[in-house]
Each structure stands twice: as structure tokens, then as C-alpha cells.
Design a protein around this motif. Structure first.
Motif, PDB file in Angstrom:
ATOM      1  N   GLN A 195      -9.834  12.118 -13.900  1.00  0.00           N
ATOM      2  CA  GLN A 195     -10.794  12.696 -12.961  1.00  0.00           C
ATOM      3  C   GLN A 195     -11.503  11.604 -12.168  1.00  0.00           C
ATOM      4  N   ASP A 196     -11.799  10.512 -12.883  1.00  0.00           N
ATOM      5  CA  ASP A 196     -12.472   9.383 -12.250  1.00  0.00           C
ATOM      6  C   ASP A 196     -11.579   8.786 -11.161  1.00  0.00           C
ATOM      7  N   VAL A 248      -5.783   0.002 -18.811  1.00  0.00           N
ATOM      8  CA  VAL A 248      -6.867   0.373 -19.710  1.00  0.00           C
ATOM      9  C   VAL A 248      -6.904   1.902 -19.740  1.00  0.00           C
ATOM     10  N   PRO A 249      -7.496   2.466 -20.772  1.00  0.00           N
ATOM     11  CA  PRO A 249      -7.604   3.930 -20.805  1.00  0.00           C
ATOM     12  C   PRO A 249      -8.452   4.401 -19.623  1.00  0.00           C
ATOM     13  N   CYS A 250      -7.913   5.321 -18.833  1.00  0.00           N
ATOM     14  CA  CYS A 250      -8.626   5.754 -17.637  1.00  0.00           C
ATOM     15  C   CYS A 250      -8.822   7.255 -17.661  1.00  0.00           C
ATOM     16  N   ASP A 251      -9.928   7.655 -17.083  1.00  0.00           N
ATOM     17  CA  ASP A 251     -10.234   9.064 -16.913  1.00  0.00           C
ATOM     18  C   ASP A 251      -9.585   9.489 -15.595  1.00  0.00           C
ATOM     19  N   MET A 285      -6.309   1.214 -13.301  1.00  0.00           N
ATOM     20  CA  MET A 285      -7.083   2.193 -12.554  1.00  0.00           C
ATOM     21  C   MET A 285      -7.156   1.857 -11.072  1.00  0.00           C
ATOM     22  N   LEU A 337      -7.805  10.426 -21.896  1.00  0.00           N
ATOM     23  CA  LEU A 337      -7.745   9.133 -21.210  1.00  0.00           C
ATOM     24  C   LEU A 337      -6.297   8.662 -21.204  1.00  0.00           C
ATOM     25  N   GLY A 362     -11.766  10.955  -8.281  1.00  0.00           N
ATOM     26  CA  GLY A 362     -13.088  10.792  -7.671  1.00  0.00           C
ATOM     27  C   GLY A 362     -13.160   9.554  -6.817  1.00  0.00           C
ATOM     28  N   CYS A 363     -12.658   8.453  -7.344  1.00  0.00           N
ATOM     29  CA  CYS A 363     -12.707   7.194  -6.606  1.00  0.00           C
ATOM     30  C   CYS A 363     -11.893   7.284  -5.327  1.00  0.00           C
ATOM     31  N   THR A 385      -5.541   4.360  -8.418  1.00  0.00           N
ATOM     32  CA  THR A 385      -6.413   4.944  -7.406  1.00  0.00           C
ATOM     33  C   THR A 385      -5.830   4.691  -6.021  1.00  0.00           C
TER      34      THR A 385
END
Lengths: 242, 898
Positions: B757-758, B752-755, B791, B786, B761-762, B795
Motif C-alpha cells: 500500500q505504501d 526489504v519487507p515493504c508495505d 521499495m 509485507l 501511496g508513494c 515504486t
């Protein structure tokens, strides 16, 4: 052995003034561990080993909170949530195994309020239970949400971060308001998308991610280590309420 | 008379002990085993049409049906006889297939339908029947063999004259040539033979009453056939055949029960084939002799390089004879030697042959004076081996149709040329004769003969010799221009000229033919050499297939198709462009593949096919099928091209097998590598799972021990240790699960389109407890959009990389986490200022269970980075490690970004 059993039995005593916690799990060792961990005197503990007894216990003892394991022998945990939600808004915390993101999303979409990934620490569990017991009866009516420097005045549509007013677009505000209204609760992508953009946008996760990103830029001190809006990997987002 | 060690041994043993020999028991056990496994064939044997075979078969069938056996009539002809028809009632009949033979639909047994129906017993009338062109097999007995092979019992009917080995005897008796024959081996393998017999008088009576159906084909000969004498002879033949069968069974029984008996010693017959038209009779005679003696027999053809006149005709006949001998149960062989007699005896001695069968010489006596007959030469060197001379003279009329008379085209132009040549020579001699004596002119004529021999061939050369004599006599021997000779001495000159001419022409043409044969063989050898050279060079299947196609095309001028098995079915891997195989052709190829026997054009099976299909087989395994369309129709039958083809196919099979074996070896290597890895995995798992458990159970056990009281600090320490180890155990199990999921392919990316930065962060949030006071510099330019990825997994990658950096670097050093776009790639880098990795290990760090020594002792699982690699590669990305300038390590993840 008998002495151990004696240790557990008093915990099951029914009391009217302490919150009732219903623990649903088919693993005897986990049941025993949970009962030992929560045997602090602040809860009265009830247990069920499968879905049907869980439903029966939910009606019989009217628990204030339910800890539910999803992998039950007789029926799907998500089905248990659905049936309980037909008549009760009692907080349900799902205890799931690692990496079961789909299960978590399914449970949250079905109406569960929170989840904990096994293995979890006792402190974490107790903290979550306390949060849910605290907010359950009257939280939603508060007009002002305030937490660690973030202040949201729902009646005036005002957002203040660390003493400064922040300008948000209508969508960003709606997003924040939704999170505030369910502060502490994990909202799945689906729930947020339906809540703000409507069912037609259920598949458009990028819209959500862009807005979350923008919102974080505005309210977080360090967007790469957010303190307010945290990402629940593969599940959704949660506004930290403490 | 003869001294044969082997035979003496056998005699001694049977005298000493009554136990059957192990060989006998083994043979018997094999036969019994084959018997119980194989479907049974029951033959209703008669001596002529009308004896009641079909009736007897149907009666037996009804009996079986009453016994509850599952029985169908595959093909039974009632020929309108009411008795037969009434017996057919109530029998399940398989409808006949309509075979399209050049526009005419002919009803034939539907073999596939019977095979599909799978009854216990099938009734198949008229075993000797020839199927319509376009059927799978040429003969019905081949259908029956297939039914038997499929495990279906068969009841069938046949007349005695249809058996191959009796074919010529029957022809002798009746004067009727039976063209539909059945191999004797079928009679031998029949589990039961039921002789259907009525006296010839009754049979003739029935014939007169019109109760006998005569097939259209046989009507012409029926009158000749149904004579009392013939019928009596045929009846005797069938009775004898059946009796010999009973005799065999009796012998088998006696052998198995170790009943002492006058065992005939093991005889072995050998027949030598020469390619003469009489060889066929010789073969049949030997077969009968062998049957009477209950002996094994062999047939050899001895090729003598010197005598290769009429090479191709002769070879063709020899080829046919050898096949006939084989079909009659002989072992066949071809030898090459300069002396037939010596080679024959050498072979006989080596193979313990007790009797050699040769034909009585057919050549006129005067020829024997010139050249000792073969029979004599054989007898001279035969030593202890008996030689049986069989009469095969012309008096025993061989039906003309059976005799193969090779017709060589008459070389008319050659004759004309020789005439011209003699005239030209005479013209040359004309002016010369004034200066030369007539005897010297003979030399010029001789030159002409030599010229004719080298250029025109043997027969024109002989004619040249003859004409030269005439011309010489006519033109130059006084009195000139008459055939008279003044001096009788000239007769010697004529005789010498003629003889020398003939001898020269024979010698020259022989050497020419020999050279021809050598050249032909040379071409074959060369083509085989080219093929084997190309095959040796080809490293893979494609190369091998190309080499096969190219070489066969070049050497045989054939169009070819190569079919290899692909799963359950055959697939065309190589084919000439103008060669397209339809369903029917493929079915033929398939049959050849399954049965591992040649099929199609030029064979006995499925002859209506366009191509000849040869199985490419090694011992035991069919690797594919070679389909061929040869340039010339006669090539299909020619043993020469068959032999060459066989050599090609064998080479091809070896080459293809080599590739298969190579592949297998490769697989074995891969398996071994995997095995090693699995062992490493097991070692690691048992170590990594147990170590934390030791701390946990140790700590818990100590705390549980009621006899001991711990200081608060110690207690804390124990608990902390156990808790930490439990965490480690949890991480390890998690990693193992990830790894398993990645490797089993069960992992499905949810891109899926992911940020970005997120994602960072995670990862940082997950590692919060480990971070402590570390400074992590995160740089994500705001223009990074994105990016589509899973994700959760990505991550995990960042967590593992960060975790590694944290573990291997000093606490005070910084870690940088950056993201950036370069073209269509998203680059994620994690850089530290730790000790880095030795250059040669930069790649190996992503291997499973590769661990670098850790300063603090507690290492990782050895799986973290390989999981990263797996996840990144699942995203079609790339991960690598490099040492930074100024020290430290940089991990770079490159993801395609669209």
C-alpha cells in the motif's frame, strides 16, 4: 557583466534583523541561481564554495539556516554536518542529486534536518526554509500538536482525528509522538527504530513498516494516499506539519 | 646438356644486372631479422674429447662476463680438471635437477630453473648428451632449442662425430657407432662456430698423460677411437665442416653486397626411398651431396599398390627413413603410383629437380635379366634430369647394429600343414593312379598347392609345391618308391609342376595380401568416414567431443583424454574412466599445447609420460590436446596408426574450429544487434535531449531579448513551456541513468519487507501534479503482507506504469491499481480503459525505444516500460501487458513472494 554583479552584491549585505542563510555549493551556476532565487529581501545571504570555508563561515556569521550541497571538492558534506553538529543545532537542509538515497540517509543520520532533491522548485525551497526558520527556537515545548484535523495532545496522550478520539497501542502512540516531536522533519528508518525500539532493532524495518501501516489505518482517511505520515522513499518518514 | 628454363633465367639475370635478386634480399632480410630477434647459439666444435672445447668455452664466457653480460653456467662438467675448475670459479652455476629414473636419481640440467633465471647467456656443455629418462626432452640439444626459443643465448660444446649427417662417415672411419647425435640444422643455425683444434699428436700426448676424460659409456671404444689415423680424419672432417660454414657466410655476404661471383645455379636433388635397409645410407649420401652442391633436396617414397608385400614392415622403415630425411633438412613426400620410375620423374619435373639420386643395384645380375632394374628404368625416362647413382653395396660395411633386419616369424605350423597336405594328396592319388595317367595326378597336386596358397600363405605353399614334386616322383613316377625317373620327360613335368606351383602360390598369396591391405585401408576409410559423419551431425562442442572420443575408441581401441584450453590452463573435458591424469601428465599435455607439437609416449619429448599427446591444431591455432593410451606398445611407433591418428586429429580440429567459428559468428551477430541498438539509442538521445532544449533556450532567449516587450500572458506561456520541457528533460535524463544502471549491472537491489500500500501511496504522491481530477481506484486487500522488494525501484515501476496509463488514456477514464496474492506470487495490476495496444505489439512495448503514437503528441522517452521490465526481472519477477475485455490495457507485474 558588471551590472549583473551589482545585482548580487547588495544581497550579501549583513543585516541583524533578517535571518542569515549560508549557501554551500561548489557549482557557481547553482550558487548564482540560489542567490537570485532567495534574493527576496527576507534573508541575508552568505556563501561558501567548499567544506572548509563552509565551516569557517558557520562560525563567523552564525547562520540561522544552512543549505548544504553534499558533493564538495575538499571534504564530504556529511563530515561538514558532523562538525557543525558538534557545537550547533542550526537547521541544515541538504541539497542532493536524484537517487542519492544513501547520501540522504547518511546526511540525516549525521544530523541534517531536511533534504531537497535537485532539481527543486524555488517555491519549495523557500517554503522549507521558512518552516525551519519558524520552528527552530521553541517548537519542541508545545504540548499540543495540531494540523489539518489531526490533533495530538502530548501531555494527555490523546489523539483526535477529525474530531474523533483514536485508540492507539502504546507502540503506535510512541511512534506518532516521535513524529510529532519532529514534525516536518524527515526521520530515517534508523532514527525511528533506535528511538522507539532501541539499537537492537535497527535492522528490523518490517516492525516499523507494520506499525506505520497500522497507524495510517487509524488516522489516515485513505491509507493509500496518506496526508499526515508521508513516506520518504528509501529514507524514512515525515509527519507533514502544514 | 640440360635445358632448364628457370636456370637460364637466373643466369641471364646475373649477367645483366649486378643487383641481388629480390628473393635473395628477402631471404637475407628474413635471416637478419630472425637473427636479431632470435637468441644466438655459439658452438665450440671439436673433433674429439680432450681438444679443449669446454676450456675454450669457459674462457670465452669469462671474457663475456668482463664485458658485463649476465651469464650462468647451466651445465658444465669439469671432470676434475683443475684448469677447468679454476675457470668455473666465480661463474654463477644453476644447480642440477635430480631426475628420478626408476628409483635412481640422476643429475641433469635444470631447464626450468635456467628458464626462470633468464640469463643473457647460458653455458651448456656436451650438446649431444642424452638426458635421463623422465626429463622433459630426450636430448640435451632439445633443451638448448627451448632455451634459444626463450631468448637466451647459448654457448655449447660438441664433437664433429655427433652430427647426424656425418654419423655414418664417422662410423666408417673409426668403426665406432656414435649413438648420441645432433641434427645438422642446429649447426646451421649457430650464429658462430668456434673450431677448437689441436694437432692429433698433442691430443694423443694428453691422452697418455691421462688428461682426457672419457665418459664411462665410451671407455670400451676409446682405444679404437684414439688412433692417429682416426683423429686425423676426424680433424679434417671438422675443419671442412667449419670451412663450409665460412663459405656459406661468405656467399651470403657476397650476395648481400651484390658482389659478382661464379654463383652455382640452384640445384635441387631428389632421392627416392624404397624402404630397403640401404635407404638410410642413401639418405645420408644425398645429404652430403646436397651440402657439397649447396642444393636443396627432397626425398620421396612412392607407394605402388601392386607391390605391397611386407606392407607393415616396409611402411615402418619408410616412415623412419622419411623422418630421418626430414631431420637432415629434406622436404619429404609420399606418392602413390603404379610405376615408380614415372611417378618419380613426374614429381622431379614438377618440382624443378635437377638431379635424382638412386642407389646402385644390389641384386644379383641374374635378377636383372628377369626384371629391369629400377635405375635403368629411371634413366630411360629421366629426360633432361641428371641421375646420380650412388654406390651402397655391401662392401662398405654397415655396422651390423644399424641394419634393420626384419624378422618374420617362421610359419612352422604352416610347414607342417603343407607336409600333411602333400601326404593326404598322395593318399588320395594312390587309389586313383590306377585309372589316371601320372601327368593327370600332377593336377591333383596342383590343387593342393592352390589350396596351400589360399590357406597357408606363400612360403608353406612353395614348400607344398616342392614336396609335391618329390611325392609325385617318389610315389607315382615309375619306378615307384624311388626318386629316380625312368623317363627323362618327367623332368619337364617336375619342372612345370614346381614352377606352376611357385607362380600360383606367389599370385594367390599376393592377391591375398593385397586384399588384406585393401581391407585394412577400408577399415581406416570406414572409421574416418564414421568420424566425419558423426562430426557433421554434432551441432555443439559436447556432441563433437563425444563423437571424437567414441570413434577413436572404437577404431583404435585406445583410451583417450581430450583436453581443451579453459582460460590460461588446459582442462580435461573428456576422458575414459580408468584414465586419470596427474599433474605430471597434465604438464606434458600443457607442453604439447604450448609448443604445438606431439609429446609424451612414442615421441622424442617427455617420453616418460603415460600417454601420447597430440595437438589438435588447425593452421596457426592449437585448439586442444588429444591424449592417448594405445592398445599395443608397437602402435606408438607404427606409422599406420600414426597416420590414422593424424587424420582423426585433423578431422577433430576442423570440427572444433567449426564450432569456434560458429560462436564467433554468433557473437558478431550479437555485436551487430547491439550496434543497431546503440545507434537507435544515440538517435533517440540526441532527439530527446535536444527537443526540450530547443523550447527552453528558445523561450529564455525570447525573454532575454531586451528589445521585445511581451504581454503578461505570452510571457507566462513561454515560461510554462520552458518549465515543462525542463521537467521532461529531467525525466529523460533520469530514465537514461536508470537504464544505464540496470544494464551495466551496477544496480544493487536493497530488498526489504515493504508495505504494498505504501508503494502505491508513494507512486500516487509522486504523480500528484499529473493526476488532476483522475480517479485512481486502489485495492490492496488487508491480508497482503509485507513483501520483500526494493521499495524505491518498485515504486518507480508503479510510477512508470501509472504515468503510461495517464498518458495514453482519456482524462475521464478510471485507472485501477490492485495488488493480490496468487500462490507464491504477488500480482500488481494497473488497468485502464484506454485504447489498448495492438496484439502484435504487446510484447514489444517493453523493448527499448519502442513508442506508440500518443494522442496529445508529447510522447514518453520510450524507456519507461523497459526500465520497468529491467527492475521486475532483477526481482526475478515477470511483467506483461494484456488487452482487457471491454477495452483498455492491463499491465501485470508478478513478483515471487516467499
Amino acid at each position: 557583466m558588471p551590472d549583473k554583479r551589482k545585482k548580487i552584491v547588495p544581497n550579501l549585505k549583513s543585516s541583524t534583523n533578517v535571518p542569515r542563510v549560508l549557501i554551500v555549493d561548489d557549482e557557481v551556476t547553482i550558487l548564482r541561481f540560489l542567490k537570485t532565487a532567495l534574493d527576496t529581501g527576507e534573508f541575508s545571504l552568505h556563501q561558501a564554495e567548499n567544506g572548509h570555508t563552509a565551516l569557517a563561515a558557520a562560525t563567523a556569521c552564525r547562520p540561522d539556516i544552512i543549505l548544504l550541497d553534499l558533493g564538495l571538492p575538499d571534504m564530504d558534506g556529511i563530515e561538514v554536518i558532523r562538525r557543525i553538529r558538534e557545537w550547533s543545532q542550526v537547521p541544515i537542509i541538504v541539497l542532493s542529486v536524484r537517487d542519492g538515497e544513501d547520501d540522504k540517509v547518511g546526511a540525516l543520520d549525521a544530523g541534517a534536518d531536511d533534504y531537497l532533491t535537485k532539481p527543486f522548485s524555488v517555491a519549495e525551497l523557500q517554503a522549507r526554509i521558512r518552516v525551519w526558520l519558524r520552528r527552530s527556537p521553541h517548537q519542541a515545548s508545545e504540548p499540543i500538536f495540531s494540523c489539518r484535523g489531526l490533533e495530538v495532545d502530548l501531555s494527555h496522550r490523546r489523539v483526535v482525528v477529525r474530531g474523533e478520539v483514536v485508540q492507539l497501542t502504546p507502540t503506535e502512540y510512541d511512534l506518532l509522538r516521535l513524529l510529532v516531536n519532529h514534525a516536518g522533519k524527515v526521520l530515517t528508518h534508523d532514527q525511528i527504530l533506535r528511538g522507539i525500539w532501541g539499537a537492537a532493532y535497527a535492522e528490523h524495518q518490517n516492525v516499523l513498516r507494520v506499525n506505520i501501516s497500522n497507524l495510517r489505518q487509524k488516522i489516515e482517511k485513505d491509507p493509500s494516499q496518506p496526508r499526515y505520515i508521508v513516506t520518504e522513499l528509501g529514507v524514512g518518514y515525515r509527519l507533514k506539519s502544514e | 646438356m640440360r635445358a632448364c628454363v628457370k636456370r637460364d633465367g637466373i643466369v641471364m639475370r646475373t649477367a645483366e644486372e649486378a643487383r641481388p635478386s629480390p628473393d635473395t634480399l628477402l631471404k637475407l632480410a628474413n635471416a637478419e631479422e630472425a637473427e636479431s630477434e632470435r637468441a644466438k647459439l655459439k658452438i665450440f666444435l671439436g673433433y674429439a674429447s680432450g681438444v679443449g672445447k669446454t676450456y675454450a668455452m669457459l674462457e670465452a664466457a669469462r671474457q663475456r662476463m668482463r664485458d658485463g653480460r649476465d651469464l650462468v653456467s647451466a651445465v658444465v662438467e669439469s671432470h676434475g680438471r683443475s684448469e677447468t675448475e679454476s675457470l668455473l670459479e666465480g661463474l654463477e652455476a644453476i644447480p642440477k635437477a635430480q631426475i628420478d629414473d626408476m628409483g635412481v636419481l640422476l643429475p641433469e640440467m635444470d631447464l626450468d630453473a635456467v628458464l626462470a633465471r633468464r640469463p643473457q647467456i647460458a653455458l651448456v656443455d656436451e650438446l649431444a648428451h642424452s638426458n635421463a629418462a623422465g626429463s622433459r626432452h630426450e636430448k640435451r640439444w632439445q633443451d638448448v632449442e627451448e632455451l634459444l626459443a626463450a631468448g637466451i643465448d647459448v654457448y655449447t660444446t660438441v664433437n664433429i662425430q655427433h652430427f647426424e649427417s656425418l654419423n655414418d662417415v664417422v662410423a666408417q672411419i673409426t668403426g665406432v657407432i656414435v649413438s648420441e647425435t645432433v641434427p645438422d640444422s642446429l649447426l646451421d643455425r649457430a650464429a658462430e662456430i668456434r673450431l677448437v683444434d689441436i694437432p692429433p699428436e698433442d691430443l694423443l700426448q694428453r691422452l697418455q698423460e691421462g688428461k682426457i676424460y672419457i665418459p664411462v659409456k665410451e671407455q670400451l671404444t676409446a682405444e679404437q677411437f684414439f688412433k692417429p689415423g682416426n683423429l686425423m680424419a676426424l680433424r679434417e672432417l671438422s675443419l671442412r665442416r667449419a670451412a663450409s660454414r665460412v663459405d656459406d657466410q661468405m656467399r651470403a655476404y657476397m650476395e648481400s653486397r651484390s658482389i659478382q661471383g661464379p654463383w652455382p645455379v640452384a640445384e635441387k636433388l631428389l632421392v627416392c626411398l624404397s624402404g630397403s635397409p640401404y635407404s638410410e645410407r642413401l639418405i645420408r649420401a644425398t645429404k652430403r651431396l646436397a651440402d657439397e652442391m649447396k642444393a636443396d633436396w627432397q626425398a620421396v617414397y612412392i607407394e605402388t599398390p601392386g607391390v605391397s608385400r611386407h606392407v607393415s614392415e616396409n611402411r615402418e622403415r619408410v616412415w623412419r627413413d622419411l623422418r630421418l630425411a626430414e631431420s637432415l633438412g629434406a622436404q619429404v613426400a609420399t606418392l602413390t603410383s603404379t610405376s615408380i620410375a614415372e611417378a618419380l620423374i613426374g614429381y622431379a619435373v614438377k618440382n624443378n629437380v635437377t638431379k635424382i639420386v638412386v642407389g646402385k643395384p644390389t641384386k644379383p645380375r641374374w635378377r636383372e635379366l628377369l626384371r629391369q632394374p629400377l635405375v635403368d628404368r629411371i634413366i630411360r625416362v629421366s629426360g633432361s634430369i641428371d641421375v646420380q647413382v650412388v654406390s651402397i653395396t655391401d662392401e662398405q660395411k654397415i655396422p651390423a647394429a644399424r641394419v634393420f633386419r626384419p624378422g618374420t616369424p617362421t610359419p612352422w605350423p604352416g610347414y607342417l600343414k603343407s607336409l600333411a597336405l602333400v601326404l593326404a594328396t598322395s593318399l588320395v592319388c594312390e587309389p586313383a593312379h590306377r585309372y589316371l595317367a601320372p601327368t593327370n595326378l600332377v593336377m591333383i597336386y596342383l590343387l593342393a598347392v592352390v589350396f596351400a596358397a589360399t590357406r597357408l600363405g606363400r612360403r608353406p605353399a612353395a614348400l607344398t609345391a616342392f614336396l609335391s614334386v618329390l611325392a609325385f616322383d617318389f610315389f607315382f613316377v615309375p619306378p615307384r618308391f624311388t626318386f629316380a625317373a625312368s623317363d627323362p620327360e618327367y623332368l619337364i613335368t617336375f619342372g612345370a609342376l614346381f614352377t606352376v606351383g611357385i607362380v600360383i602360390s606367389t599370385l594367390v598369396s599376393q592377391s591375398r595380401e593385397r586384399a588384406e591391405a585393401i581391407r585394412e585401408r577400408e577399415v581406416q576409410t570406414a572409421s574416418l568416414y564414421h568420424l566425419s559423419r558423426d562430426l557433421a551431425v554434432a551441432s555443439d562442442l559436447t556432441g563433437i567431443l563425444d563423437a571424437i572420443v567414441r570413434n577413436i575408441e572404437e577404431s583404435l581401441g585406445a583410451q583417450i583424454a581430450l583436453l581443451l584450453p579453459e582460460g590460461e590452463r588446459l582442462e580435461v573435458r573428456r576422458a575414459n574412466s580408468d584414465l586419470s591424469l596427474d599433474m605430471k601428465e597434465l604438464a606434458v599435455a600443457d607442453w604439447a599445447f604450448k609448443k604445438c607439437s606431439p609429446a609424451g609416449r612414442g615421441t622424442d619429448t617427455l617420453v616418460s609420460a603415460q600417454l601420447l599427446y597430440l595437438p589438435i591444431a588447425t593452421t596457426g591455432d592449437v585448439l586442444g590436446i588429444l591424449g592417448l593410451r594405445l592398445g599395443d606398445e608397437s602402435d606408438y611407433a607404427s606409422p599406420l596408426s600414426r597416420r590414422l591418428l593424424q587424420a582423426f586429429v585433423t578431422q577433430a580440429a576442423l570440427a572444433i574450429e567449426r564450432v569456434h567459428l560458429g560462436k564467433q559468428a554468433e557473437q558478431a551477430q550479437v555485436l551487430q544487434a547491439r550496434d543497431t541498438l546503440e545507434r537507435a539509442l544515440m538517435n533517440s538521445i540526441s532527439h530527446d535531449l535536444r527537443t526540450p532544449l530547443v523550447s527552453i533556450t528558445g523561450a529564455l532567449g525570447a525573454l532575454r531579448d531586451k528589445g521585445r516587450v511581451f504581454e503578461a500572458d505570452t510571457r507566462e506561456e513561454l515560461l510554462d513551456g520552458a518549465f515543462e520541457e525542463a521537467g521532461r528533460l529531467n525525466r529523460f535524463v533520469g530514465n537514461l541513468l536508470d537504464m544505464t544502471r540496470l544494464e551495466s549491472g551496477a544496480l544493487k537491489l536493497k530488498q526489504v519487507p515493504c508495505d504494498v500500500q505504501d508503494v502505491f501511496g508513494c507512486a500516487l504522491a509522486a504523480l500528484e501534479p499529473q493526476l488532476g481530477k483522475r480517479v485512481i481506484e486502489v485495492r490492496v486487500p488487508s491480508w497482503v503482507e509485507l513483501v520483500r522488494m526494493d521499495m524505491v525501484l518498485m515504486t518507480q515501476v508503479v510510477i512508470n506504469l501509472l504515468d503510461n496509463a495517464l498518458k495514453y488514456t482519456p482524462v475521464e477514464s478510471n485507472i485501477d491499481l490492485t495488488a493480490g496474492l496468487a500462490g507464491h506470487t504477488l500480482n500488481l495490476t494497473i488497468s485502464d480503459r484506454g485504447p489498448g495496444i495492438p496484439e502484435h505489439d504487446l510484447k514489444r512495448v517493453f523493448d527499448k525505444f519502442f513508442r506508440l503514437p500518443v494522442p496529445e503528441g508529447a510522447g514518453g522517452t520510450g524507456l519507461g516500460l523497459s526500465i520497468c521490465k529491467g527492475i521486475v526481472e532483477a526481482h526475478s519477477g515477470n511483467i506483461r501487458a494484456e488487452n482487457r475485455d471491454g477495452g483498455g490495457l492491463r499491465m501485470i507485474v508478478e513478483l515471487p513472494f516467499t
